[in-house]
Design a protein around this motif. Structure first.
Motif, PDB file in Angstrom:
ATOM      1  N   GLN A  60       0.818  -1.206   0.000  1.00 35.47           N
ATOM      2  CA  GLN A  60       0.000   0.000   0.000  1.00 35.47           C
ATOM      3  C   GLN A  60       0.852   1.258   0.000  1.00 35.47           C
ATOM      4  N   GLU A  61       2.014   1.206   0.613  1.00 33.26           N
ATOM      5  CA  GLU A  61       2.883   2.370   0.649  1.00 33.26           C
ATOM      6  C   GLU A  61       3.438   2.701  -0.734  1.00 33.26           C
ATOM      7  N   SER A  62       3.344   1.766  -1.675  1.00 32.60           N
ATOM      8  CA  SER A  62       3.914   1.999  -2.997  1.00 32.60           C
ATOM      9  C   SER A  62       2.933   2.674  -3.945  1.00 32.60           C
ATOM     10  N   PHE A  63       1.662   2.783  -3.536  1.00 31.26           N
ATOM     11  CA  PHE A  63       0.686   3.419  -4.417  1.00 31.26           C
ATOM     12  C   PHE A  63      -0.335   4.223  -3.617  1.00 31.26           C
ATOM     13  N   THR A  64      -1.009   5.126  -4.325  1.00 35.51           N
ATOM     14  CA  THR A  64      -2.134   5.863  -3.762  1.00 35.51           C
ATOM     15  C   THR A  64      -3.376   5.540  -4.592  1.00 35.51           C
ATOM     16  N   LEU A 164     -16.241   1.577  -3.971  1.00 33.37           N
ATOM     17  CA  LEU A 164     -15.714   2.865  -4.426  1.00 33.37           C
ATOM     18  C   LEU A 164     -14.885   2.659  -5.692  1.00 33.37           C
ATOM     19  N   SER A 165     -15.169   3.432  -6.737  1.00 34.14           N
ATOM     20  CA  SER A 165     -14.420   3.310  -7.990  1.00 34.14           C
ATOM     21  C   SER A 165     -13.098   4.057  -7.859  1.00 34.14           C
ATOM     22  N   VAL A 166     -12.013   3.303  -7.788  1.00 33.87           N
ATOM     23  CA  VAL A 166     -10.701   3.911  -7.572  1.00 33.87           C
ATOM     24  C   VAL A 166      -9.688   3.365  -8.583  1.00 33.87           C
ATOM     25  N   ILE A 167      -8.605   4.109  -8.740  1.00 27.93           N
ATOM     26  CA  ILE A 167      -7.494   3.654  -9.559  1.00 27.93           C
ATOM     27  C   ILE A 167      -6.205   3.893  -8.804  1.00 27.93           C
ATOM     28  N   LYS A 168      -5.306   2.933  -8.868  1.00 24.74           N
ATOM     29  CA  LYS A 168      -4.015   3.052  -8.196  1.00 24.74           C
ATOM     30  C   LYS A 168      -3.021   3.815  -9.063  1.00 24.74           C
ATOM     31  N   SER A 169      -2.245   4.676  -8.420  1.00 29.83           N
ATOM     32  CA  SER A 169      -1.123   5.346  -9.082  1.00 29.83           C
ATOM     33  C   SER A 169       0.135   4.940  -8.323  1.00 29.83           C
ATOM     34  N   LYS A 173       6.831   5.633  -9.863  1.00 28.56           N
ATOM     35  CA  LYS A 173       6.725   5.903 -11.304  1.00 28.56           C
ATOM     36  C   LYS A 173       6.262   7.331 -11.558  1.00 28.56           C
ATOM     37  N   ILE A 174       5.263   7.789 -10.805  1.00 28.30           N
ATOM     38  CA  ILE A 174       4.745   9.142 -10.985  1.00 28.30           C
ATOM     39  C   ILE A 174       5.847  10.170 -10.731  1.00 28.30           C
ATOM     40  N   LYS A 175       6.629   9.934  -9.693  1.00 29.51           N
ATOM     41  CA  LYS A 175       7.711  10.878  -9.377  1.00 29.51           C
ATOM     42  C   LYS A 175       8.723  10.945 -10.511  1.00 29.51           C
ATOM     43  N   ARG A 176       8.978   9.802 -11.150  1.00 31.01           N
ATOM     44  CA  ARG A 176       9.941   9.813 -12.249  1.00 31.01           C
ATOM     45  C   ARG A 176       9.338  10.396 -13.525  1.00 31.01           C
ATOM     46  N   ILE A 177       8.044  10.137 -13.740  1.00 34.58           N
ATOM     47  CA  ILE A 177       7.386  10.738 -14.910  1.00 34.58           C
ATOM     48  C   ILE A 177       7.478  12.253 -14.839  1.00 34.58           C
ATOM     49  N   TYR A 178       7.309  12.795 -13.642  1.00 33.95           N
ATOM     50  CA  TYR A 178       7.320  14.248 -13.463  1.00 33.95           C
ATOM     51  C   TYR A 178       8.635  14.847 -13.961  1.00 33.95           C
ATOM     52  N   GLY A 179       9.700  14.092 -13.887  1.00 31.74           N
ATOM     53  CA  GLY A 179      10.993  14.593 -14.351  1.00 31.74           C
ATOM     54  C   GLY A 179      11.224  14.375 -15.837  1.00 31.74           C
ATOM     55  N   GLU A 180      10.343  13.596 -16.488  1.00 33.25           N
ATOM     56  CA  GLU A 180      10.569  13.249 -17.889  1.00 33.25           C
ATOM     57  C   GLU A 180       9.576  13.884 -18.853  1.00 33.25           C
ATOM     58  N   VAL A 181       8.434  14.365 -18.347  1.00 30.27           N
ATOM     59  CA  VAL A 181       7.445  15.013 -19.211  1.00 30.27           C
ATOM     60  C   VAL A 181       7.073  16.368 -18.624  1.00 30.27           C
ATOM     61  N   ARG A 182       6.362  17.166 -19.380  1.00 31.70           N
ATOM     62  CA  ARG A 182       5.914  18.470 -18.913  1.00 31.70           C
ATOM     63  C   ARG A 182       4.786  18.297 -17.903  1.00 31.70           C
ATOM     64  N   PRO A 183       4.632  19.245 -16.953  1.00 33.55           N
ATOM     65  CA  PRO A 183       3.490  19.173 -16.037  1.00 33.55           C
ATOM     66  C   PRO A 183       2.162  19.112 -16.772  1.00 33.55           C
ATOM     67  N   PRO A 264      -0.220  -0.743 -16.918  1.00 34.02           N
ATOM     68  CA  PRO A 264      -0.679  -1.192 -15.592  1.00 34.02           C
ATOM     69  C   PRO A 264       0.390  -1.103 -14.515  1.00 34.02           C
ATOM     70  N   TRP A 265       1.653  -0.902 -14.911  1.00 35.15           N
ATOM     71  CA  TRP A 265       2.713  -0.754 -13.915  1.00 35.15           C
ATOM     72  C   TRP A 265       2.785   0.685 -13.399  1.00 35.15           C
ATOM     73  N   ILE A 266       1.931   1.563 -13.965  1.00 36.82           N
ATOM     74  CA  ILE A 266       1.887   2.969 -13.548  1.00 36.82           C
ATOM     75  C   ILE A 266       0.518   3.312 -12.978  1.00 36.82           C
ATOM     76  N   PHE A 267      -0.538   2.900 -13.697  1.00 34.47           N
ATOM     77  CA  PHE A 267      -1.915   3.093 -13.244  1.00 34.47           C
ATOM     78  C   PHE A 267      -2.665   1.776 -13.428  1.00 34.47           C
ATOM     79  N   TYR A 268      -3.376   1.365 -12.401  1.00 35.38           N
ATOM     80  CA  TYR A 268      -4.066   0.072 -12.494  1.00 35.38           C
ATOM     81  C   TYR A 268      -5.199   0.049 -11.487  1.00 35.38           C
TER      82      TYR A 268
END
Length: 290
Positions: A60-64, A164-169, A173-183, A264-268
């Protein structure tokens, strides 16, 4: 292994002082006994359950979680770039009512937020425009002790309530994406989250549909209309969204008809591992021969 001795008893052996094996007089079954003031009994089932709880908490600590049905409340008041800022910031929520915390678990200040969002120096005003808008709309909440939380109506960490309809992030991965693409690109991704189908990760109009043949996948034009961007932006930006040598979104073409699905390794959405089809689709890496 060399053991350290203490008055004739090794460091390892002293933990077993007073422990002995006895045999049941009627059944002959071996039983272990020990002093109650220094030992306690845990069954194999209890040990397994404890390990599973700890493993589950680590996972759980690896995703929100993002709550899909209400994200339109966020996207209606934040710009694409600001949605991108929020997608990164929500990676830092704790199990404690969505409180934003640093890596050392101390509460995040606005200065800490600016650092992780890379908004130091001349970008200070950009940050506070974003921050004030989030506070005004209760996307970010200031707590009585001066700390800040992401409103759990939108993003949280922990156990998702049933129904509850939820999706994991996945936070790393999100932290690294932030450094590789524009906001703005990350914000485009944020706007797509409510469209992710539960079973297939396909972007569609009916993400809760349980019959595969009835999933209404979105093509490029429909996708652009759904999130309020141009067709050209979908065409330009999606192929460039990569992280760790993986595509964030796949375009799947069947009979000349395009559809899209999230990595799915980023959002699932499911709590099980991605199936063979998803894993096969995302085996393709940027810049490599297919």
């Amino acid at each position: 292994m060399k053991l350290r001795s203490m008055q004739g008893i090794t460091e390892e052996h002293r933990y077993f002082v007073g422990v002995r094996t006895e045999f049941d007089a009627e059944t002959g079954e071996a039983r272990v006994s020990a002093p109650a003031d220094t030992h306690y009994v845990r069954s194999y089932a209890q040990s397994t359950a404890f390990k599973e709880r700890e493993d589950g908490r680590h996972r759980q600590e690896s995703f929100t979680f993002s709550v899909m049905d209400v994200l339109h409340e966020v996207t209606s008041v934040l710009t694409k770039a600001q949605c991108g800022f929020l997608l990164l910031l929500q990676c830092y929520v704790s199990f404690d009512n969505g409180r934003l915390v640093n890596a050392n678990k101390t509460p995040m200040t606005t200065e800490d937020m600016r650092k992780v969002l890379r908004m130091m120096g001349s970008r200070k005003n950009t940050f506070y425009d974003f921050f004030r808008k989030c506070v005004d709309h209760r996307i970010i909440i200031e707590n009585d002790d001066g700390s800040f939380s992401i409103n759990e109506r939108y993003h949280f960490r922990g156990v998702a309530p049933t129904g509850l309809s939820v999706i994991k992030s996945y936070s790393a991965k999100i932290k690294r994406i932030y450094g590789e693409v524009r906001p703005e690109d990350l914000g485009l991704i944020y706007r797509l989250l409510p469209l992710v189908h539960y079973a297939s990760n396909t972007l569609c109009t009916n993400p809760a549909e349980t019959v595969p043949e009835k999933v209404n996948a979105l093509n490029r034009k429909q996708l652009a209309e759904a999130i309020g961007v141009s067709i050209g932006e979908i065409s330009r930006r999606i192929p460039k969204m990569t992280v760790d040598g993986e595509y964030v979104i796949a375009k799947v073409t069947v009979g000349g008809v395009d559809s899209y699905m999230f990595n799915p390794w980023i959002f699932y959405r499911k709590m099980t591992s991605p199936d063979e089809t998803l894993r096969t689709i995302f085996r393709v890496k940027p810049g490599r021969e297919r």
